[in-house]
Motif scaffolding. Structure first.
Motif, PDB file in Angstrom:
ATOM      1  N   ALA A  31     -14.353  28.646  31.361  1.00  0.00           N
ATOM      2  CA  ALA A  31     -14.246  27.655  32.430  1.00  0.00           C
ATOM      3  C   ALA A  31     -13.342  26.514  31.978  1.00  0.00           C
ATOM      4  O   ALA A  31     -13.501  25.979  30.878  1.00  0.00           O
ATOM      5  CB  ALA A  31     -15.628  27.118  32.792  1.00  0.00           C
ATOM      6  N   TYR A  32     -12.401  26.151  32.843  1.00  0.00           N
ATOM      7  CA  TYR A  32     -11.465  25.066  32.569  1.00  0.00           C
ATOM      8  C   TYR A  32     -11.502  24.063  33.712  1.00  0.00           C
ATOM      9  O   TYR A  32     -11.635  24.445  34.880  1.00  0.00           O
ATOM     10  CB  TYR A  32     -10.027  25.600  32.443  1.00  0.00           C
ATOM     11  CG  TYR A  32      -9.809  26.524  31.282  1.00  0.00           C
ATOM     12  CD1 TYR A  32      -9.436  26.033  30.035  1.00  0.00           C
ATOM     13  CD2 TYR A  32      -9.984  27.896  31.421  1.00  0.00           C
ATOM     14  CE1 TYR A  32      -9.233  26.889  28.962  1.00  0.00           C
ATOM     15  CE2 TYR A  32      -9.779  28.752  30.355  1.00  0.00           C
ATOM     16  CZ  TYR A  32      -9.410  28.245  29.135  1.00  0.00           C
ATOM     17  OH  TYR A  32      -9.220  29.088  28.077  1.00  0.00           O
ATOM     18  N   TYR A  33     -11.353  22.785  33.377  1.00  0.00           N
ATOM     19  CA  TYR A  33     -11.184  21.742  34.391  1.00  0.00           C
ATOM     20  C   TYR A  33      -9.688  21.517  34.555  1.00  0.00           C
ATOM     21  O   TYR A  33      -8.956  21.338  33.579  1.00  0.00           O
ATOM     22  CB  TYR A  33     -11.860  20.440  33.954  1.00  0.00           C
ATOM     23  CG  TYR A  33     -11.436  19.261  34.790  1.00  0.00           C
ATOM     24  CD1 TYR A  33     -11.789  19.177  36.132  1.00  0.00           C
ATOM     25  CD2 TYR A  33     -10.671  18.240  34.242  1.00  0.00           C
ATOM     26  CE1 TYR A  33     -11.391  18.105  36.904  1.00  0.00           C
ATOM     27  CE2 TYR A  33     -10.280  17.159  35.007  1.00  0.00           C
ATOM     28  CZ  TYR A  33     -10.631  17.095  36.337  1.00  0.00           C
ATOM     29  OH  TYR A  33     -10.234  16.039  37.111  1.00  0.00           O
ATOM     30  N   LEU A  63     -19.283  20.145  29.927  1.00  0.00           N
ATOM     31  CA  LEU A  63     -18.874  18.914  30.594  1.00  0.00           C
ATOM     32  C   LEU A  63     -18.820  19.161  32.092  1.00  0.00           C
ATOM     33  O   LEU A  63     -18.599  20.283  32.537  1.00  0.00           O
ATOM     34  CB  LEU A  63     -17.480  18.469  30.126  1.00  0.00           C
ATOM     35  CG  LEU A  63     -17.291  18.193  28.649  1.00  0.00           C
ATOM     36  CD1 LEU A  63     -15.813  18.016  28.329  1.00  0.00           C
ATOM     37  CD2 LEU A  63     -18.046  16.943  28.247  1.00  0.00           C
ATOM     38  N   LEU A  64     -18.968  18.101  32.860  1.00  0.00           N
ATOM     39  CA  LEU A  64     -18.801  18.173  34.306  1.00  0.00           C
ATOM     40  C   LEU A  64     -17.699  17.204  34.712  1.00  0.00           C
ATOM     41  O   LEU A  64     -17.707  16.045  34.280  1.00  0.00           O
ATOM     42  CB  LEU A  64     -20.094  17.798  35.040  1.00  0.00           C
ATOM     43  CG  LEU A  64     -21.236  18.800  34.912  1.00  0.00           C
ATOM     44  CD1 LEU A  64     -22.493  18.241  35.576  1.00  0.00           C
ATOM     45  CD2 LEU A  64     -20.861  20.117  35.560  1.00  0.00           C
ATOM     46  N   PRO A  65     -16.755  17.643  35.529  1.00  0.00           N
ATOM     47  CA  PRO A  65     -15.695  16.739  35.963  1.00  0.00           C
ATOM     48  C   PRO A  65     -16.279  15.587  36.791  1.00  0.00           C
ATOM     49  O   PRO A  65     -17.127  15.796  37.653  1.00  0.00           O
ATOM     50  CB  PRO A  65     -14.796  17.616  36.823  1.00  0.00           C
ATOM     51  CG  PRO A  65     -15.144  19.013  36.466  1.00  0.00           C
ATOM     52  CD  PRO A  65     -16.560  18.997  36.016  1.00  0.00           C
ATOM     53  N   ALA A  66     -15.820  14.375  36.512  1.00  0.00           N
ATOM     54  CA  ALA A  66     -16.302  13.200  37.238  1.00  0.00           C
ATOM     55  C   ALA A  66     -15.396  12.852  38.413  1.00  0.00           C
ATOM     56  O   ALA A  66     -15.801  12.122  39.307  1.00  0.00           O
ATOM     57  CB  ALA A  66     -16.388  12.008  36.289  1.00  0.00           C
ATOM     58  N   SER A  67     -14.180  13.346  38.392  1.00  0.00           N
ATOM     59  CA  SER A  67     -13.252  13.026  39.475  1.00  0.00           C
ATOM     60  C   SER A  67     -12.769  14.306  40.135  1.00  0.00           C
ATOM     61  O   SER A  67     -13.221  15.392  39.812  1.00  0.00           O
ATOM     62  CB  SER A  67     -12.070  12.243  38.897  1.00  0.00           C
ATOM     63  OG  SER A  67     -11.400  13.030  37.947  1.00  0.00           O
ATOM     64  N   GLY A  68     -11.824  14.152  41.051  1.00  0.00           N
ATOM     65  CA  GLY A  68     -11.284  15.312  41.771  1.00  0.00           C
ATOM     66  C   GLY A  68     -10.680  16.330  40.826  1.00  0.00           C
ATOM     67  O   GLY A  68     -10.457  16.077  39.649  1.00  0.00           O
TER      68      GLY A  68
END
Length: 84
Positions: A31-33, A63-68
C-alpha cells in the motif's frame, strides 16, 4: 513402612519434535499513499495479506493519510540479487 516406588517423569515422556518455525507471510500487495499533486512521491504505508481461504485480504496500514490523495495497492517487485 514400604517405600513408594517413584518413576522418572522425564523417562515416561515420549520424544516430541519441535514445531516448525513460523515463516513470515509475504504480502500480496503493498500500500502506497499518493498525494494529489504533479509528480507525486509515493510513500509506502502498509501491505495487504491474502486470507488462507483466498476469499479476501487484510489491509495492514502503518500510517493513515491526513490530507487528500489516494491509497494505491501494487504487487511487490520481484527481488533481484541487487536488492539483497
Amino acid at each position: 513402612m514400604p517405600r513408594k516406588k517413584t518413576t522418572d517423569a522425564a523417562a515416561d515422556k515420549k520424544p516430541t519434535t519441535a514445531p516448525a518455525p513460523k515463516t513470515k507471510k509475504q504480502p500480496a500487495l503493498l500500500a502506497y499513499y499518493v498525494p494529489d499533486r504533479e509528480k507525486p512521491y509515493w510513500t509506502k504505508i502498509g501491505a495487504a495479506f491474502s486470507h488462507e481461504d483466498g476469499k479476501g485480504m487484510t489491509l495492514d496500514l502503518e500510517l493513515l493519510p491526513a490530507s487528500g490523495g489516494r491509497i494505491v495497492l501494487r504487487e511487490p517487485k520481484a527481488e533481484t540479487d541487487n536488492d539483497k
